[in-house]
Design a protein around this motif. Sequence first.
Motif, mmCIF file in Angstrom:
data_model
loop_
_atom_site.group_PDB
_atom_site.id
_atom_site.type_symbol
_atom_site.label_atom_id
_atom_site.label_comp_id
_atom_site.label_asym_id
_atom_site.label_seq_id
_atom_site.Cartn_x
_atom_site.Cartn_y
_atom_site.Cartn_z
ATOM 1 N N CYS A 22 -6.990 3.507 -0.342
ATOM 2 C CA CYS A 22 -6.469 2.733 0.606
ATOM 3 C C CYS A 22 -7.415 1.684 1.182
ATOM 4 C CB CYS A 22 -5.701 3.400 1.606
ATOM 5 S SG CYS A 22 -4.213 4.375 0.890
ATOM 6 N N ILE A 25 0.917 -1.190 0.097
ATOM 7 C CA ILE A 25 0.205 0.018 0.089
ATOM 8 C C ILE A 25 0.967 1.300 0.052
ATOM 9 C CG2 ILE A 25 -0.349 0.205 2.622
ATOM 10 C CD1 ILE A 25 -2.901 0.866 -0.583
ATOM 11 N N HIS A 29 3.618 1.573 -1.457
ATOM 12 C CA HIS A 29 4.056 1.752 -2.714
ATOM 13 C C HIS A 29 2.893 2.228 -3.851
ATOM 14 C CE1 HIS A 29 6.172 1.013 -6.744
ATOM 15 N NE2 HIS A 29 4.997 0.237 -6.976
ATOM 16 N N VAL A 30 1.733 1.794 -3.532
ATOM 17 C CA VAL A 30 0.682 2.529 -4.116
ATOM 18 C C VAL A 30 0.633 3.840 -4.052
ATOM 19 C CG1 VAL A 30 -1.873 2.403 -4.563
ATOM 20 C CG2 VAL A 30 -0.551 0.163 -4.198
ATOM 21 N N LEU A 49 -8.358 -0.862 -1.494
ATOM 22 C CA LEU A 49 -6.934 -1.803 -1.899
ATOM 23 C C LEU A 49 -6.767 -2.557 -0.761
ATOM 24 C CD1 LEU A 49 -5.319 0.850 -4.183
ATOM 25 C CD2 LEU A 49 -6.379 -1.078 -4.862
#
Length: 144
Positions: free
Chosen positions: A59, A18, A20-21, A62
């Motif tokens: 977030c 997360i 990195h996202v 995901l």
Amino acid sequence: MRTKIAIKSENMTSFGGIFHVMDVFEGVGLPDLINSSLGERGNGRGKYSYSNIIMSLFCIYLCGGDHIEDITSYLGDTFSMRPDTNAASSDTIARALKELAQDNVVYKSDSGVSDAFNTVEKLSLSMLFRLGLLEKGGMLGLND
């Protein structure tokens, strides 16, 4: 056989990539795009921008959340591991979504069936262009 062990100084989270996202989200300029398209919240006095709100929503979903409240129930500790993360509470997210609400657009088919949609068209199209998913003058086909 040898085993290599890498020692990491970074914080670890059960939500894997997360962070990195979030980095990619920021790296492609989506926060600036969102804030410039939607304007400032609360006349610039709000603690959370629309990009903070949308990042928080991304977030939640995901990371397997089903409800806005999941951000406070199990993601709060995770966000505290990443410096400068400005994740909004579920109440703030709900208020911001209400601020963005527009009148529904109703489409009626020839058979008499009506469907209502609520969109933020300007933001959606801008994001598609920014992400390279749509080119100016190009065509986009939507399938069921």
